[in-house]
Design a protein around this motif. Structure first.
Motif, mmCIF file in Angstrom:
data_model
loop_
_atom_site.group_PDB
_atom_site.id
_atom_site.type_symbol
_atom_site.label_atom_id
_atom_site.label_comp_id
_atom_site.label_asym_id
_atom_site.label_seq_id
_atom_site.Cartn_x
_atom_site.Cartn_y
_atom_site.Cartn_z
ATOM 1 N N TYR A 81 0.833 -1.199 0.000
ATOM 2 C CA TYR A 81 0.000 0.000 0.000
ATOM 3 C C TYR A 81 0.870 1.251 0.000
ATOM 4 O O TYR A 81 1.854 1.339 0.741
ATOM 5 N N ALA A 82 0.497 2.232 -0.809
ATOM 6 C CA ALA A 82 1.031 3.581 -0.678
ATOM 7 C C ALA A 82 0.049 4.357 0.187
ATOM 8 O O ALA A 82 -1.170 4.312 -0.029
ATOM 9 N N HIS A 83 0.571 5.064 1.191
ATOM 10 C CA HIS A 83 -0.311 5.662 2.189
ATOM 11 C C HIS A 83 0.149 7.061 2.558
ATOM 12 O O HIS A 83 1.346 7.333 2.674
ATOM 13 N N ALA A 84 -0.828 7.951 2.696
ATOM 14 C CA ALA A 84 -0.580 9.286 3.231
ATOM 15 C C ALA A 84 -1.767 9.676 4.098
ATOM 16 O O ALA A 84 -2.909 9.261 3.844
ATOM 17 N N ARG A 85 -1.506 10.455 5.126
ATOM 18 C CA ARG A 85 -2.566 10.911 6.037
ATOM 19 C C ARG A 85 -2.457 12.419 6.176
ATOM 20 O O ARG A 85 -1.367 12.960 6.423
ATOM 21 N N LEU A 86 -3.590 13.100 6.002
ATOM 22 C CA LEU A 86 -3.650 14.554 6.077
ATOM 23 C C LEU A 86 -4.454 14.968 7.307
ATOM 24 O O LEU A 86 -5.557 14.459 7.547
ATOM 25 N N PHE A 87 -3.888 15.890 8.091
ATOM 26 C CA PHE A 87 -4.590 16.500 9.221
ATOM 27 C C PHE A 87 -4.830 17.965 8.884
ATOM 28 O O PHE A 87 -3.892 18.689 8.503
ATOM 29 N N LEU A 88 -6.062 18.386 9.014
ATOM 30 C CA LEU A 88 -6.434 19.787 8.817
ATOM 31 C C LEU A 88 -7.011 20.281 10.133
ATOM 32 O O LEU A 88 -8.090 19.832 10.556
ATOM 33 N N VAL A 89 -6.307 21.178 10.808
ATOM 34 C CA VAL A 89 -6.650 21.589 12.165
ATOM 35 C C VAL A 89 -6.938 23.081 12.186
ATOM 36 O O VAL A 89 -6.101 23.898 11.745
ATOM 37 N N LEU A 90 -8.115 23.457 12.665
ATOM 38 C CA LEU A 90 -8.462 24.870 12.780
ATOM 39 C C LEU A 90 -7.601 25.541 13.833
ATOM 40 O O LEU A 90 -7.265 24.939 14.864
ATOM 41 N N ASP A 91 -7.269 26.798 13.605
ATOM 42 C CA ASP A 91 -6.355 27.511 14.504
ATOM 43 C C ASP A 91 -6.900 27.617 15.919
ATOM 44 O O ASP A 91 -6.131 27.607 16.887
ATOM 45 N N ASP A 92 -8.219 27.729 16.063
ATOM 46 C CA ASP A 92 -8.786 27.843 17.402
ATOM 47 C C ASP A 92 -9.119 26.481 18.012
ATOM 48 O O ASP A 92 -9.731 26.408 19.063
ATOM 49 N N LEU A 93 -8.712 25.405 17.354
ATOM 50 C CA LEU A 93 -8.917 24.022 17.818
ATOM 51 C C LEU A 93 -10.393 23.712 18.059
ATOM 52 O O LEU A 93 -10.740 22.839 18.856
ATOM 53 N N SER A 94 -11.285 24.416 17.340
ATOM 54 C CA SER A 94 -12.709 24.093 17.446
ATOM 55 C C SER A 94 -13.080 22.898 16.577
ATOM 56 O O SER A 94 -14.194 22.370 16.686
ATOM 57 N N GLY A 95 -12.176 22.452 15.728
ATOM 58 C CA GLY A 95 -12.458 21.308 14.885
ATOM 59 C C GLY A 95 -11.222 20.892 14.113
ATOM 60 O O GLY A 95 -10.227 21.622 14.043
ATOM 61 N N MET A 96 -11.292 19.708 13.541
ATOM 62 C CA MET A 96 -10.197 19.185 12.745
ATOM 63 C C MET A 96 -10.737 18.109 11.814
ATOM 64 O O MET A 96 -11.857 17.615 11.989
ATOM 65 N N ALA A 97 -9.958 17.768 10.827
ATOM 66 C CA ALA A 97 -10.286 16.668 9.935
ATOM 67 C C ALA A 97 -9.053 15.786 9.781
ATOM 68 O O ALA A 97 -7.918 16.270 9.807
ATOM 69 N N VAL A 98 -9.282 14.487 9.649
ATOM 70 C CA VAL A 98 -8.204 13.545 9.378
ATOM 71 C C VAL A 98 -8.619 12.724 8.163
ATOM 72 O O VAL A 98 -9.699 12.125 8.139
ATOM 73 N N ILE A 99 -7.792 12.746 7.134
ATOM 74 C CA ILE A 99 -8.101 12.114 5.851
ATOM 75 C C ILE A 99 -6.967 11.143 5.492
ATOM 76 O O ILE A 99 -5.793 11.510 5.546
ATOM 77 N N ASP A 100 -7.335 9.921 5.146
ATOM 78 C CA ASP A 100 -6.356 8.927 4.702
ATOM 79 C C ASP A 100 -6.533 8.639 3.227
ATOM 80 O O ASP A 100 -7.658 8.642 2.708
ATOM 81 N N ARG A 101 -5.410 8.372 2.574
ATOM 82 C CA ARG A 101 -5.442 7.962 1.174
ATOM 83 C C ARG A 101 -4.568 6.725 1.020
ATOM 84 O O ARG A 101 -3.381 6.732 1.349
ATOM 85 N N PHE A 102 -5.193 5.636 0.548
ATOM 86 C CA PHE A 102 -4.496 4.381 0.284
ATOM 87 C C PHE A 102 -4.567 4.081 -1.207
ATOM 88 O O PHE A 102 -5.626 4.264 -1.826
ATOM 89 N N ALA A 103 -3.459 3.629 -1.764
ATOM 90 C CA ALA A 103 -3.422 3.256 -3.177
ATOM 91 C C ALA A 103 -2.845 1.852 -3.297
ATOM 92 O O ALA A 103 -1.830 1.519 -2.664
#
Length: 886
Positions: A742-764
């Motif tokens: 598997y080729a794998h990468a994980r992206l974290f997108l974090v709001l500056d005020d820490l009111s929310g975040m997203a975690v996204i994985d991509r597998f190939a």
């Protein structure tokens, strides 16, 4: 027999070319021994229950140095296997080979653990703990290796086991720094040791030459007397070379050649210097190196096993035997001990005090002695302990008890000194070498602290007890010197503890004939240990933040004991440089991120404060400008303090995974609104055996993604991008922990005020259908409800967190929650460690995506609708989407 062969044949997995068409390497014809043999079909190998001896050896060639590789194999156990829950049912040993087939005795291979039976090893668990086929073992191919011999051998299995279709899959290059090389060209390598009573030293090591016809290397010898003056050659077993002095040739034919030097000192010698280098006529670019650190031991007559000679000797009798071997008259042992110095520096006790604060492990209640060890309930020491007590059936408690570390706070109590020395002498009498009351007392985690305790108890007290303790201290010094000299634990905290205890014993017994030798051996081991675990660039070899603090605590205590004697100043500089990086990871509640083995109940902020200089508040400095990434290698934290919303904290680990550590690379924690939402499974320190420990170490106990049900393997992660967007920060991590399939990468997108975040994985995985599931562990007191296949709601302490699954490529495959599921030991879900050796049920949310070739998706976590909308908008932007391309 036929049934297990049928199951093994049915379990044979389909080989494919993996990501990018990677080649699959097949083994050469197998070699069998100890009752092992073919398994009744092509690619099947049977191992019988014959511990260590029943084995199959498989050889692979064509390895690419500096890359990650993955061994895949199927396992078929017979019904009724008694080791079904054992974490070490089968042993997989690895012997790496140079181009000419010679074996490389490497001191460290990422992904594998050093062993005495095989050069490197990984343990394969029993059938109840193996939840997926195939079983995979990943490792970094050493720079000097082009082949490997894998030995699969019987260990705890009670019935036959069939190995199915073993293949080796080459993987991606390692993006981290390579293993440390020790070239002999140029300045070479110099080692210096004090000698003990002119006793011969035995030095074992290995020379590697890149060219098979390389003339290789030499070692120059120089002996000095007690005044430091040179003793002129000739020396035994050495030749005199004009311009070099006494030299021993180290040929490197074959390429990787082990050598043994029996160094018999001339009369009057008190120290030896060894200068490893290449010959003067070698080419300027001669590629010759020392593989690992040489092992150092005394000649056979002065090894612990030989001195005891299978007799149950008490400590004074042991010293009498030692004096007899040296040909010394009676009364000499007493003279050795009469030279005992002032109280030794309590190095390991000081490190424990930095970690835990004042030692409250013991207290007196009348005539009773109450012990509080390993976080377990109080226990009253019997009036006459037999030293085999185990009231809580706990390995951690037994190690703490057998360490005798609790005798030091007892000695500090009014009237406790004599009692502490009396108990130490009683322990010595009840534990003749070779027949301990509790076998765990010989574990380095108990042996090293106990050696430090004995060193501290020698200086004062009743003469009879003092002599007995000093004799036991001397015997412990022999044991610790052999552990330190073997270098097996050189890259572990246990190795540093053993060297520190040996140093304390050498300082406590300055008149002892072996003290000077122990001192140089200990300081040499500490030098190399800190070079491996905390090099100059600050890139910790240890992944866990708490273990990093442990390393810094020991470093500070060792540096204080050494003063201006090397490696004291070097260790002190590294500790001072690395400490602010850890302080910057603290959350506003004063906790470090709970990755790796993170025992509960530790006050991390107070610990860092005790480590800090008195005129600095490192905790207050955590908002300062971020330090170079190397200082917190593999760890990253973001924080926000808001009077209205409350504090928030995000922490991420992408440190390399080891063979027997936590599978937590790319795991994260998240707090918002002054509440911890996403937590970790916790440390396994107090959970010694069985499914509970195996679960806490596995990827299932962490906030990671798992493709096709395949447990992650050893590997590395690296931060490839870090970018700021409109009110948010994006962090992209690529990994090799899913193996070459598997080729794998994980992206974290974090709001500056820490009111929310997203975690996204991509597998190939080109040409294949695939799916993956992600896991989120929520704090145990959290309520979790599913609103739809793509949305969940978490509530706790009057606050809420919305969790929304977002597919970017592929289809969502639903959500589910589990709390305390343990119907199958190999698939436990929904537990966190309690910190006292047990597990606590906690909600875990599983979300999944499926597709073909490439699947990409994740979850958005938001404390309110506005935060969710901001995150969804950002994830739709092209600049963010580009970060997900592999």
């Amino acid at each position: 027999m036929d049934q297990i062969d049928d199951r093994a044949g049915a379990a044979a997995f389909e080989a494919d070319d993996g990501v990018g068409g990677a080649t699959t390497l097949l083994p050469a014809p197998a070699r069998y021994a100890g009752g092992a043999g073919p398994g009744g079909g092509d690619g099947l190998h049977r191992i019988t229950p014959n511990n260590r001896f029943s084995r199959v050896a498989l050889s692979f060639s064509g390895l690419s140095p500096g890359t990650w590789a993955c061994l895949r194999l199927g396992l078929a156990f017979e019904e009724g296997e008694e080791s079904a829950l054992a974490v070490d049912a089968i042993a997989a040993g690895f012997d790496f080979l140079a181009a000419d087939g010679s074996s490389l005795d490497l001191d460290h291979v990422p992904g594998l653990a050093r062993s005495l039976l095989d050069p490197q090893v990984v343990w394969i668990p029993g059938p109840s703990l193996v939840d997926a086929e195939p079983f995979r073992i990943a490792f970094r191919v050493p720079d000097q290796a082009s082949g490997v011999s894998v030995t699969l051998r019987s260990w705890r299995n009670s019935r036959d086991v069939v190995i199915t279709e073993p293949v080796l899959r080459p993987g991606a290059p390692d993006h981290g720094p390579g293993s440390r090389r020790r070239p002999l060209a140029g300045d070479g390598i110099r080692l210096s040791y004090a000698l003990a009573e002119e006793i011969a030293l035995v030095l074992r090591g290995q020379i590697y030459a890149r060219r098979a016809d390389e003339h290789a290397a030499r070692v120059r010898l120089l002996y000095r007397d007690r005044g430091g003056s040179e003793i002129a050659p000739p020396y035994a077993d050495a030749v005199s070379v004009p311009g070099l002095g006494a030299v021993i040739n180290l040929s490197a034919q074959p390429q990787a050649r082990r050598f043994t030097l029996a160094l018999r000192p001339p009369p009057g010698a008190a120290a030896i210097e060894l200068d490893f280098g290449v010959w003067e006529d070698a080419p300027d670019a001669a590629e010759v190196e020392l593989i690992g650190l040489p092992e150092l031991a005394l000649e056979d007559d002065f090894r612990l096993e030989s001195l005891c000679d299978e007799e149950l000797l008490d400590a004074p009798a042991f010293l009498a035997r030692l004096a007899d071997r040296l040909g010394l008259p009676e009364g000499v042992p007493a003279a050795w001990l009469a030279g005992s110095g002032p109280e030794a520096a309590p190095i390991l006790a000081r490190a424990r005090a930095l970690r835990d604060g004042p030692d409250r492990s013991v207290r007196l209640e009348g005539d009773g002695l109450i012990l509080s060890l390993a976080g377990l309930p109080d226990w009253t020491l019997p009036a006459a302990p037999n030293w085999g007590e185990d009231p809580f059936r706990s390995v951690a408690w037994r190690l703490a008890y057998q360490s005798l570390a609790w005798l030091l706070p007892l000695a500090a109590l009014p009237g406790g000194g004599d009692r502490a020395r009396s108990l130490a002498a009683a322990w010595s009498r009840a534990n003749p070498w070779g027949q301990p009351a509790d076998a765990l007392s010989l574990h380095p985690a108990a042996l090293a602290p106990r050696g430090g305790v004995l060193a501290c108890l020698i200086a004062e007290g009743d003469e009879a007890a003092r002599v007995e303790i000093a004799a036991e201290a001397a015997r412990h010094g022999f044991a610790l010197a052999e552990i330190v000299g073997q270098n097996t634990l050189a890259r572990a905290l246990h190795g540093l503890q053993a060297a520190a205890a040996l140093l304390a014993l050498a300082r406590a017994l300055p008149g002892f004939a072996f003290a000077a030798h122990w001192d140089t051996l200990a300081r040499d081991s500490l030098t190399h240990g800190f070079d491996a675990l905390l090099p100059e660039d600050g890139a910790f070899a240890e992944a866990s933040p708490v273990r990093r603090l442990d390393l810094l605590s020991h470093g500070q205590a060792i540096a204080a004991a050494l003063g201006e004697i090397e490696p004291g100043p070097t260790i002190r500089r590294r500790v001072e440089a690395a400490l602010p990086g850890l302080a910057s990871l603290l959350d506003p509640g004063g906790r470090l991120p709970p990755f790796g083995d993170a025992p509960a109940g530790l006050d991390h902020a107070a610990w860092i404060t005790r480590l800090s200089a008195q005129d600095r508040d490192l905790v207050a400095e955590r908002d300062a400008a971020p330090l170079p990434q190397g200082r917190t290698a593999g760890l990253l934290a973001l924080r926000h303090d808001g009077p209205e919303r409350g504090w928030g904290h995000f922490a991420l680990t992408y440190a390399a995974q080891s063979p027997h550590g936590h599978r937590d690379c790319t795991s994260f924690t998240f707090a918002s609104g002054a509440r911890r939402w996403i937590v970790e499974g916790g440390g396994a320190e107090g959970v010694e055996v069985g499914p509970a420990r195996y679960h806490l170490l596995s990827a299932r106990a962490h906030n990671v993604a798992i493709p096709d049900g395949c447990e992650t393997v050893a590997g590395s992660g690296w931060l490839t991008d870090r970018a700021a967007f409109d009110g948010a920060e994006a962090l992209r991590v690529a990994t090799t922990v899913h193996g070459p399939d598997y080729a794998h990468a994980r992206l974290f997108l974090v709001l500056d005020d820490l009111s929310g975040m997203a975690v996204i994985d991509r597998f190939a995985r080109p040409g294949r259908a695939l799916s993956f599931e992600g896991r989120l562990h929520l704090a145990p007191e959290t309520l979790v409800a599913l609103a739809s296949p793509r949305r969940a709601l978490a509530q706790g302490e009057g606050r809420r967190l919305d969790i929304f699954a977002l597919p970017l490529k592929g289809q969502p495959a639903g959500m589910e929650t589990a709390i305390g599921r343990n119907d199958r030991p190999g698939a436990m879900q929904g537990f966190c460690a309690t910190g006292t050796g047990g597990l606590r049920p906690a909600p875990v949310l599983r979300y999944a995506f499926t597709g073909r070739d490439t699947v990409c998706g994740g979850v958005v976590l938001a404390a309110d609708a506005a935060a969710e909308q901001r995150l969804v908008r950002l994830l739709a932007e092209d600049a963010v989407r580009r970060l997900l391309e592999i």
